[in-house]
Design a protein around this motif. Structure first.
Motif, PDB file in Angstrom:
ATOM      1  N   GLY A   1       0.817  -1.210   0.000  1.00  0.00           N
ATOM      2  CA  GLY A   1       0.000   0.000   0.000  1.00  0.00           C
ATOM      3  C   GLY A   1       0.846   1.253   0.000  1.00  0.00           C
ATOM      4  N   HIS A   2       1.893   1.258   0.799  1.00  0.00           N
ATOM      5  CA  HIS A   2       2.786   2.413   0.889  1.00  0.00           C
ATOM      6  C   HIS A   2       3.474   2.679  -0.445  1.00  0.00           C
ATOM      7  CE1 HIS A   2       5.373   5.294   2.942  1.00  0.00           C
ATOM      8  NE2 HIS A   2       6.425   4.718   2.396  1.00  0.00           N
ATOM      9  N   MET A   3       3.898   1.617  -1.137  1.00  0.00           N
ATOM     10  CA  MET A   3       4.556   1.771  -2.434  1.00  0.00           C
ATOM     11  C   MET A   3       3.605   2.345  -3.470  1.00  0.00           C
ATOM     12  SD  MET A   3       7.091  -1.463  -3.024  1.00  0.00           S
ATOM     13  CE  MET A   3       5.934  -2.758  -2.579  1.00  0.00           C
ATOM     14  N   LEU A   4       2.345   2.011  -3.377  1.00  0.00           N
ATOM     15  CA  LEU A   4       1.356   2.537  -4.314  1.00  0.00           C
ATOM     16  C   LEU A   4       1.028   3.997  -4.006  1.00  0.00           C
ATOM     17  CD1 LEU A   4      -0.463   1.740  -6.696  1.00  0.00           C
ATOM     18  CD2 LEU A   4      -2.161   0.950  -5.041  1.00  0.00           C
ATOM     19  N   LEU A   5       0.993   4.335  -2.727  1.00  0.00           N
ATOM     20  CA  LEU A   5       0.535   5.657  -2.311  1.00  0.00           C
ATOM     21  C   LEU A   5       1.592   6.744  -2.450  1.00  0.00           C
ATOM     22  CD1 LEU A   5      -1.421   4.655   0.922  1.00  0.00           C
ATOM     23  CD2 LEU A   5      -2.415   5.628  -1.166  1.00  0.00           C
ATOM     24  N   THR A   6       2.813   6.472  -2.020  1.00  0.00           N
ATOM     25  CA  THR A   6       3.796   7.543  -1.875  1.00  0.00           C
ATOM     26  C   THR A   6       4.102   8.269  -3.182  1.00  0.00           C
ATOM     27  OG1 THR A   6       4.763   6.515   0.082  1.00  0.00           O
ATOM     28  CG2 THR A   6       6.118   8.111  -1.094  1.00  0.00           C
TER      29      THR A   6
END
Length: 440
Positions: free
Chosen positions: A335-340
């Motif tokens: 999720g973090h990789m998609l969001l940042t």
């Protein structure tokens, strides 16, 4: 966009981020231990020093961004490097609490100057070599902020390795190498990073960075844009979620009767996943579009916290399985990789057209400061819930529930915030006019 297709300036900035992170992670993770073992400070003093470092960085991001707008990004980046050098030198010379505190504050202030300026400059420089217009090279290009996440993660992996080796010679050796690293970055950027033009004439390509300081009113424009403030407040949940690797996850390890060595395995898992999957995950986000990518990213983070809640255990329980935590961390990192990169690359779309040349630093700074406030407030509430859960023997997954709710709220609300803003159609590009944003 492949690495080789980025402009020389872009590659220089990404390289600076890599080396900056190496210099940071070679020192700061070992600061608490050194203050206790080598300098004899007590736990309260150590906690205050570390808290002051974090607050001086997170709390000053907005100010750092405004200074980048006023001075120009290049000057702010170089000043940030110099301030961090002074901070490390102060730590090296420290023999009492006051100097440690001053050194920690200067170290954080250096980061607050460096990061918003670098992100602002990257958003301008994010255009393939040989193109000169906001409409060229768009549509399928990968955001430069994907490469920023990867280079930052490489630095976060290599820095502690270097620091652990240097600690054999004492903490002062680590500080000396850190000073050398930042000095080298400063010199290289001085020669390699072009100065911003003093002026951008009307009608000229706004992708060219400009150092002309905006009027005082425009520097505060980010705070008057209610849509952008709402975007930053919701997007800040990503930073709160990621920082649970440092707070809630270690607590959960202890609850499961697992020793601290497993924490290193979880951090290694996070780094390996980022290095291996950041490019394909960002490509998937590009195909989704920003609104859907934000919704899916926060839904993944909510799923990670729900998994942690459902498998949580009371303190003192017999040794529990590591598998649920490994799964939760893996989903959280996805999720973090998609969001940042999506959040970082959206920020320029909120900057008024007349402010594109020089007004982005404050926007990046506000986004980072909102993330810092979210971490500070969220961790305070989470800490209270952890204590209350243990004291009153509530269901052990209770502390994770607010994180699930906040992530789902962001997943539902951010696409609404972007609707009608014009961001949803342009973020397929990472050009400086494309909507789309920030890091660690």
């Amino acid at each position: 966009m492949p690495w080789r297709d980025h402009r020389t300036e872009t590659r220089t900035l990404l390289g600076a981020q890599l080396v900056f992170n190496i210099g940071f992670y070679a020192v700061v993770p070992f600061l608490a231990g050194a203050m206790g073992t080598e300098y004899g400070l007590d736990a309260a003093a150590i906690g205050l020093v570390l808290g002051a470092r974090t607050f001086s960085q997170q709390g000053m991001f907005l100010l750092g961004g405004m200074l980048a707008d006023r001075w120009g990004a290049r000057r702010a980046i170089l000043t940030g490097c110099l301030v961090r050098i002074v901070g490390y030198a102060t730590l090296a010379a420290a023999s009492d609490f006051a100097l440690f505190l001053l050194g920690a504050v200067l170290t954080g202030a250096g980061g607050a100057l460096f990061s918003p300026a670098l992100e602002s400059r990257l958003s301008h420089a994010d255009q393939p070599a040989g193109t000169h217009g906001p409409g060229r090279g768009r549509g399928t290009r990968r955001s430069v902020f994907v490469w920023l996440a990867i280079t930052g993660e490489i630095g976060a992996v290599l820095g502690p390795v270097l620091g652990s080796v240097l600690l054999g010679w004492g903490f002062d050796a680590a500080l000396a190498v850190g000073i050398g690293v930042f000095a080298a970055v400063t010199v290289l950027l001085w020669y390699l990073l072009p100065a911003e033009p003093a002026h951008v004439p009307a009608g000229r390509d706004v992708d060219v960075p400009a150092a002309a300081p905006p009027a005082a009113g425009s520097r505060w424009a980010c705070l008057r844009d209610r849509r952008f403030v709402a975007f930053c407040a919701l997007a800040g949940m990503n930073m709160l979620a990621y920082h649970q690797l440092y707070f809630a996850v270690p607590v959960e390890l202890s609850r499961r009767g697992l020793d601290g060595a497993w924490l290193g395995a979880l951090f290694l898992l996070a780094s390996v996943l980022t290095l291996l999957l950041q490019l394909p995950v960002s490509a998937a986000g590009l195909r989704m579009g920003p609104g859907r990518a934000l919704a899916v990213g926060f839904a993944l983070e909510a799923g990670a916290f729900a998994l942690a809640a459902l498998t949580s255990m009371h303190p003192g329980t017999a040794a529990g399985s590591m598998a649920p935590l490994l799964g939760a961390v893996a989903v959280l990192i996805l999720g973090h990789m998609l969001l940042t990169p999506t959040i970082l690359s959206l920020i320029p779309s909120f900057v008024p057209v007349e402010g594109l040349a020089s007004g982005r630093g404050a926007y990046y700074g506000l986004a980072a400061s909102c993330g810092g406030v979210a971490v500070l407030a969220g961790n305070a509430v989470l800490g209270q819930l952890l204590d209350l859960t243990d004291r009153h023997h509530w269901w052990p997954g209770t502390p994770w529930l607010p994180l699930v709710v906040l992530a789902l709220l962001a997943a539902a609300a951010l696409p609404v915030v972007l609707r009608g803003h014009g961001a949803t159609g342009a973020a397929g590009s990472s050009s400086s006019t494309a909507p789309a944003r920030r890091a660690r």
